[in-house]
Design an enzyme around this catalytic site. Structure first.
Site, PDB file in Angstrom:
ATOM      1  N   SER A  59       0.793  -1.233   0.000  1.00  0.00           N
ATOM      2  CA  SER A  59       0.000   0.000   0.000  1.00  0.00           C
ATOM      3  C   SER A  59       0.824   1.281   0.000  1.00  0.00           C
ATOM      4  CB  SER A  59      -0.961   0.024   1.184  1.00  0.00           C
ATOM      5  OG  SER A  59      -0.260   0.233   2.388  1.00  0.00           O
ATOM      6  N   LYS A 101       0.894   4.827   6.894  1.00  0.00           N
ATOM      7  CA  LYS A 101       0.285   5.602   5.807  1.00  0.00           C
ATOM      8  C   LYS A 101       0.858   7.016   5.815  1.00  0.00           C
ATOM      9  CE  LYS A 101      -2.674   2.264   4.922  1.00  0.00           C
ATOM     10  NZ  LYS A 101      -2.451   1.367   3.839  1.00  0.00           N
TER      11      LYS A 101
END
Length: 175
Positions: A59, A101
């Protein structure tokens, strides 16, 4: 007092200060205390200063790859708020799972994706780390990030489960 390290007679070694067991115990005791002190210091650093983590999944590609090692700074955000562009480890509001993230918006910002381009407060955001070609035709949002929260996205938007799925993350959940 000077002590010679040249001892010719082994029996005299037992009688000398250099070879006596009383002299050896304090040294090993100091080493043991030093080793325990070092272990305690490392544990404190691990718990309160820096945390090693391994990334899982794709990701955050191309910035981070599966299996990359990171050291998470656990001190800075006690003194300053997380900023746009920071890569952080956070706990997701839905599953309470830790994720790595990028912060793309903070409280009060409007955030959305328009034809694959991140739009913050009505303006396109330059993101050299994100693959915009794979996002062509993708639209999401916009929403306004609540005060005291941040919006997180993975750099590999098509493969990332991020704030688009679980919503903005409270600042208290940034690790």
């Amino acid at each position: 007092m000077s002590v010679s390290t040249d001892v010719a007679d082994p029996e005299s070694l037992a009688d000398s200060e250099v070879g006596s067991p009383v002299q050896a115990r304090p040294r090993s005791s100091r080493l043991l205390r030093g080793g325990l002190g070092l272990m305690a210091l490392l544990l404190l650093v691990r718990l309160f200063v820096a945390q090693p983590v391994l990334t899982e999944g794709s990701s955050m590609e191309p910035t981070l790859h599966d299996g990359d090692a990171l050291v998470i700074d656990q001190v800075s955000y006690r003194f300053v708020d997380p900023a746009i562009g920071d890569i952080v480890m956070a706990v997701t509001p839905d599953t309470r799972q830790s994720v790595v993230k990028r912060i793309v918006a903070v409280g009060g910002d409007s955030i959305g994706i328009d034809d694959g381009v991140l739009i913050r407060n009505g303006r396109p955001v330059a993101e050299p780390y994100a693959n915009h070609d794979q996002m062509s035709g993708y639209y999401w949002g916009p929403i306004v990030v609540p005060a005291g929260q941040v919006f997180l996205l993975g750099d590999n938007r098509l493969e990332s489960v991020d704030s688009r799925s679980y919503g903005p993350v409270p600042l208290d959940d940034i690790e």
